[in-house]
Design a protein around this motif. Sequence first.
Motif, mmCIF file in Angstrom:
data_model
loop_
_atom_site.group_PDB
_atom_site.id
_atom_site.type_symbol
_atom_site.label_atom_id
_atom_site.label_comp_id
_atom_site.label_asym_id
_atom_site.label_seq_id
_atom_site.Cartn_x
_atom_site.Cartn_y
_atom_site.Cartn_z
ATOM 1 N N PHE A 221 22.597 19.837 31.722
ATOM 2 C CA PHE A 221 23.474 20.800 31.052
ATOM 3 C C PHE A 221 22.689 22.021 30.578
ATOM 4 O O PHE A 221 23.141 23.165 30.692
ATOM 5 C CB PHE A 221 24.170 20.125 29.866
ATOM 6 N N TYR A 222 21.474 21.773 30.060
ATOM 7 C CA TYR A 222 20.618 22.864 29.583
ATOM 8 C C TYR A 222 20.273 23.823 30.731
ATOM 9 O O TYR A 222 20.340 25.049 30.584
ATOM 10 C CB TYR A 222 19.350 22.273 28.967
ATOM 11 N N CYS A 223 19.930 23.278 31.874
ATOM 12 C CA CYS A 223 19.590 24.126 33.025
ATOM 13 C C CYS A 223 20.806 24.895 33.517
ATOM 14 O O CYS A 223 20.713 26.075 33.878
ATOM 15 C CB CYS A 223 19.022 23.262 34.149
ATOM 16 N N TYR A 224 21.955 24.222 33.541
ATOM 17 C CA TYR A 224 23.188 24.868 34.002
ATOM 18 C C TYR A 224 23.522 26.088 33.144
ATOM 19 O O TYR A 224 23.927 27.147 33.655
ATOM 20 C CB TYR A 224 24.329 23.846 33.961
ATOM 21 N N LYS A 225 23.328 25.978 31.847
ATOM 22 C CA LYS A 225 23.676 27.072 30.949
ATOM 23 C C LYS A 225 22.608 28.165 30.902
ATOM 24 O O LYS A 225 22.923 29.353 30.908
ATOM 25 C CB LYS A 225 23.913 26.527 29.532
ATOM 26 N N THR A 226 21.336 27.761 30.859
ATOM 27 C CA THR A 226 20.282 28.765 30.679
ATOM 28 C C THR A 226 19.904 29.454 31.981
ATOM 29 O O THR A 226 19.502 30.621 31.976
ATOM 30 C CB THR A 226 19.029 28.126 30.062
ATOM 31 N N LEU A 227 20.010 28.743 33.094
ATOM 32 C CA LEU A 227 19.670 29.359 34.369
ATOM 33 C C LEU A 227 20.815 30.198 34.937
ATOM 34 O O LEU A 227 20.610 30.952 35.887
ATOM 35 C CB LEU A 227 19.275 28.287 35.388
ATOM 36 N N GLU A 228 22.018 30.043 34.370
ATOM 37 C CA GLU A 228 23.187 30.804 34.783
ATOM 38 C C GLU A 228 23.444 30.658 36.289
ATOM 39 O O GLU A 228 23.614 31.630 37.016
ATOM 40 C CB GLU A 228 23.033 32.289 34.412
ATOM 41 N N LEU A 229 23.452 29.385 36.725
ATOM 42 C CA LEU A 229 23.700 29.068 38.131
ATOM 43 C C LEU A 229 25.011 28.294 38.219
ATOM 44 O O LEU A 229 25.083 27.118 37.824
ATOM 45 C CB LEU A 229 22.538 28.236 38.705
ATOM 46 N N LYS A 230 26.034 28.941 38.722
ATOM 47 C CA LYS A 230 27.356 28.321 38.756
ATOM 48 C C LYS A 230 27.402 27.106 39.675
ATOM 49 O O LYS A 230 28.208 26.191 39.467
ATOM 50 C CB LYS A 230 28.393 29.350 39.197
ATOM 51 N N VAL A 231 26.541 27.078 40.702
ATOM 52 C CA VAL A 231 26.575 25.955 41.648
ATOM 53 C C VAL A 231 26.105 24.652 41.005
ATOM 54 O O VAL A 231 26.301 23.563 41.569
ATOM 55 C CB VAL A 231 25.719 26.275 42.891
ATOM 56 N N LEU A 232 25.453 24.733 39.841
ATOM 57 C CA LEU A 232 25.016 23.528 39.123
ATOM 58 C C LEU A 232 26.068 23.040 38.135
ATOM 59 O O LEU A 232 25.760 22.235 37.248
ATOM 60 C CB LEU A 232 23.703 23.805 38.381
ATOM 61 N N ARG A 233 27.291 23.522 38.286
ATOM 62 C CA ARG A 233 28.346 23.175 37.324
ATOM 63 C C ARG A 233 28.584 21.660 37.282
ATOM 64 O O ARG A 233 28.771 21.091 36.198
ATOM 65 C CB ARG A 233 29.629 23.900 37.712
ATOM 66 N N PHE A 234 28.581 21.015 38.456
ATOM 67 C CA PHE A 234 28.813 19.563 38.486
ATOM 68 C C PHE A 234 27.736 18.830 37.694
ATOM 69 O O PHE A 234 28.026 17.948 36.871
ATOM 70 C CB PHE A 234 28.832 19.070 39.940
ATOM 71 N N HIS A 235 26.468 19.174 37.925
ATOM 72 C CA HIS A 235 25.373 18.513 37.204
ATOM 73 C C HIS A 235 25.441 18.821 35.708
ATOM 74 O O HIS A 235 25.143 17.951 34.879
ATOM 75 C CB HIS A 235 24.029 18.967 37.776
ATOM 76 N N GLY A 236 25.819 20.052 35.383
ATOM 77 C CA GLY A 236 25.887 20.416 33.974
ATOM 78 C C GLY A 236 26.955 19.656 33.221
ATOM 79 O O GLY A 236 26.773 19.325 32.045
ATOM 80 N N ARG A 237 28.056 19.359 33.890
ATOM 81 C CA ARG A 237 29.159 18.700 33.201
ATOM 82 C C ARG A 237 29.107 17.171 33.304
ATOM 83 O O ARG A 237 29.480 16.468 32.357
ATOM 84 C CB ARG A 237 30.495 19.197 33.765
ATOM 85 N N TYR A 238 28.669 16.661 34.461
ATOM 86 C CA TYR A 238 28.783 15.218 34.689
ATOM 87 C C TYR A 238 27.450 14.533 34.965
ATOM 88 O O TYR A 238 27.400 13.301 35.121
ATOM 89 C CB TYR A 238 29.722 14.946 35.872
ATOM 90 N N GLY A 239 26.350 15.286 35.023
ATOM 91 C CA GLY A 239 25.057 14.689 35.346
ATOM 92 C C GLY A 239 24.621 13.645 34.345
ATOM 93 O O GLY A 239 23.967 12.654 34.710
ATOM 94 N N PHE A 240 24.977 13.806 33.075
ATOM 95 C CA PHE A 240 24.524 12.860 32.055
ATOM 96 C C PHE A 240 25.080 11.457 32.309
ATOM 97 O O PHE A 240 24.499 10.453 31.874
ATOM 98 C CB PHE A 240 24.935 13.350 30.663
ATOM 99 N N LEU A 241 26.206 11.346 33.038
ATOM 100 C CA LEU A 241 26.799 10.025 33.277
ATOM 101 C C LEU A 241 25.905 9.160 34.158
ATOM 102 O O LEU A 241 25.875 7.927 34.019
ATOM 103 C CB LEU A 241 28.174 10.189 33.934
ATOM 104 N N PHE A 242 25.130 9.788 35.081
ATOM 105 C CA PHE A 242 24.244 9.026 35.965
ATOM 106 C C PHE A 242 23.091 8.397 35.184
ATOM 107 O O PHE A 242 22.426 7.490 35.690
ATOM 108 C CB PHE A 242 23.688 9.932 37.065
ATOM 109 N N LEU A 243 22.859 8.877 33.974
ATOM 110 C CA LEU A 243 21.824 8.293 33.122
ATOM 111 C C LEU A 243 22.435 7.446 32.016
ATOM 112 O O LEU A 243 21.925 6.383 31.677
ATOM 113 C CB LEU A 243 20.941 9.387 32.502
#
Length: 734
Positions: free
Chosen positions: A90-112
Motif C-alpha cells: 500500500f505504501y508503494c502504491y501511494k508514494t510511487l504514484e503508480l496506478k497499475v499497482l492498485r491491486f497490490h495496494g488494496r489487496y496485497g496485505f491479504l496474501f500475508l
Amino acid sequence: MLLPPIHVNYVILVIIVLEIAVFFNQLLFFLARKHEKNRKYHMILTALLIIYNICENLFVLPDPLVPIPIMWQNILSESTGYFVTMYIPFYCYKTLELKVLRFHGRYGFLFLLIPIGFLFLIYYPLTNNLAFVLTYAYYPPAAYALWALISAYVAIRSKYKEDGDRENYRQRLWIFYVVTVWCISPALDEFLTIDKWVLGTMFNNVNFIALNSFFIIQSVRKFMNERDQLEELTVNLKQKVKERTIQLEKANEQRTNALVNLVHETKTPLTLIKNYLEEYINKYGYKEELGIVKNNIDKLNKDISNLFDLERYNKGFEIYNHNQIADFSKILKDNLALLKNYCRNKNITLRENIAEDVLIKADPGAINGIVINLTENAIKYTNEGGEINIELTTEGNRIFFSVSDNGIGITRELHERIFEPYYQINSEKGGFQGMGLGLPIVKKTVTDLLGIINIESNPKKDPGTKIKVTLQKHEKQESEEVAAPNYNVNNYAGLEISKLSISDSPYDEKKLTILVVEDNTTMVSYLFKKLSAKYNVTVAYNGTEALVKMRQYPALPDLIISDVMMDKMDGMKFAKIISEAPDYKHIPFIFLSAKPSSQDRAQGLRLGALDFIHKPFSSDELLLKISSVLENAAKQKRLLYDNALKALKTGGHLDFKQKDKDAEVANKFEQNCKTYQLTPREIDISKLISEGYSYKQIGDTLFIAERTVKKHVQNIFEKVSITNKVQLINKLES
C-alpha cells in the motif's frame, strides 16, 4: 551488548529512540501540512517499524518474569515484522504514484495476513509447534513478495517510458531498492547465521534511515521549490500591484484634471452672471427675489472656488503667494465690519479683541480665507441669543487667532474628521448647506504657513467650540511694504439665508393643505411662495418637526412634499413612519431630492411615494404634478362617497349573516397579509387586486405609476410564492 534488565541491544535502543523522534517530527509536520499525503503514509510506516523493533528485540528471548505469556511473547517477537511487510504494498502504491499497482495496494496485505494469521494465531496456539510455524511462515510472503517486486519494477519502467521523467524515475528506484532489501531480509535470516539484531540493524533499520533521509531531502527540496514559487508569486504580485496602482493613479489624475477643468470652465459663466446681475440690481433697484438669486450665485461661486483650490492643493500646486506681507489686523477688522450685521440679524453678541498692526508673511487672500471660514462657521452653528468671541493677539514671535462660540459644539471624535474634504457634521444646519471644503482648505493653508490649528470643544461638558490658529509673526523691515488687499470681504454668501423667516400660512378650510419638509430655508421660501396662493402650506425643516406639525396644524395635509437628506430625521425615515401609521398612510407623498441614484429612487417608491423628483426641477412641472395628484385624490374620495351612498340606498335590509361572513373574510385577509409580511402599500394593492382592479386602475386609485404597481405586484408574488392573481386571492382569503 544487551541493556539490563531488558533484552534490548544498545544500538537497537538508539535506533528506536531516533525513530520515535522521527515519528513525532513527521507528525508535527503533517499536522501543519495535512495536504501532504505522502508524509502521512511515511509516518504510518515509521510507527509500524517502531513497533516491530520493540517487539522483536524485547521478546527475542522469552522472559518468564514478564507479565505476558511465553506464547504471546513469541508471537509478538516473530510476527510484527510481517505487519510492516503487509503495509509496504500500500505504501508503494501511494508514494510511487503508480496506478497499475492498485491491486497490490488494496489487496496485497491479504496474501500475508491470511497465512500469517492462520499460522501464528490459530495453528501455533493449538499445537505449540513454533519451529513449524517459523519454517513455513516465510514461504507465502516470499512468493507474494517476488510477484509484487516484479510488478513494481515493471510499473516503474513503464512509467519512465511514458513520461521520461528521470528525476522521478530515480526516486522510485530508490524506494524500490529499500523495499527489496526489506523483503529479502527474512531469507537472509533463514540462511545466514548472524544475530537477529544485526540483521534488523543492517538490513532493515539502516535502510529505513536511508529511506527517511531520502524523504527528508525530498521534503527540503519541496520546501525550497515552494519558497521559490512564493517569492516569484510575491514579485509578480508586487509588480501587478505596482502596475494597477499606476493605472489607478492615471485614472484618478484624469478624473481630477477633468474636474479641475470643469470647475475652471464654470467660473467664467458664473462671473458673467454675477456681474450682470449686480449691474441689473444697481440699475433697476433691489428686489428680494433678485437678492436670493444673487446670494445663491455667490454661494455657488464660493463652493466652486473652494473645490478648485482644494484640487490644486492636492495636485501640489501653490495657490497662494506667501512672499508678501499681510496686515492680519486690517483683514480681520474689514471682515468684522460686515459680520456684525449678520450677527445682529441672528441676535448674536459679537465680542472682539484685536491687537493692532499684527503683520504676517503670507498672501492676504490666504489670511482672509482663514478668517471667513472660521467666523462663518461660528455664526452658522450658534443659536439665536448666543455669543461669539474673536481674538487676535501676539506673544513674542507668535500670532494667536481664535474664534470661540457657545453653539452646538463638536464631539472629540470629530476633531480630526472635520478637516477631511467633503465631511459635514451631522447637526441641525438651519438651512446652511455646504460642501465641507472650508476647514480642509484652512488646515492646508495653516500647514503651508508652518502654523498649528487646534480645536477645543466637548459638548458633553460645556457647549461651544473654540478654534485657535497659531502662526509666525513678521517684523516689518524698512524696505518692505504691506501688500494691498487682493480679496473680497463681501463673501459670506451662506449667511444671507438667516434673514429668511417662514411661517405656516393661515388655515383656510376652502383650500387643500400641503406639508413641505425641507431643511434649506431658501428652497422652503421658494416653495411657500409658489404654493401659498392656492393651498394651505405648513413647513418643517426635518422629519421630526414634520410629525409635530401634522398634529398641530388645524388639518391633516392632503399632500406631503419632502426632501431626503435632512438632520434629526431624514426623508426616508419620515416616509416609512407615514406609510405605517394608520391615520397618515393615505396621504400622498412626493420626494424632492438632489440625490440622483436609482437606489434612492427605488427605496422611496417602495415606501409608497408617488414620485421622486430630482433637483434642479421645473416649478411649472412640480405645480402640475401637485395639481394632478390632488385631483386624483379628490376623485378617489368622491368615488368612495358615491359607493357609500349606493350601499346606504340598497343595503337597508342587509343580511347580517353575510355581513359577518364578509368581516370574517376581511380578518383572514389581513392576517394572511401579515403572515406573508406584506407592507401597507402591498396590502392596499392586494385588496384592489381581489376586487378585480386592473394595474392601471390600481395606479390611478393609489396615485402611482402603472410600472410601479407591477413592481409591487412582483414583490407580492415572490413573498406569497405564487405566479398569478387567482392564486394570490385564494391564498390571502383562505
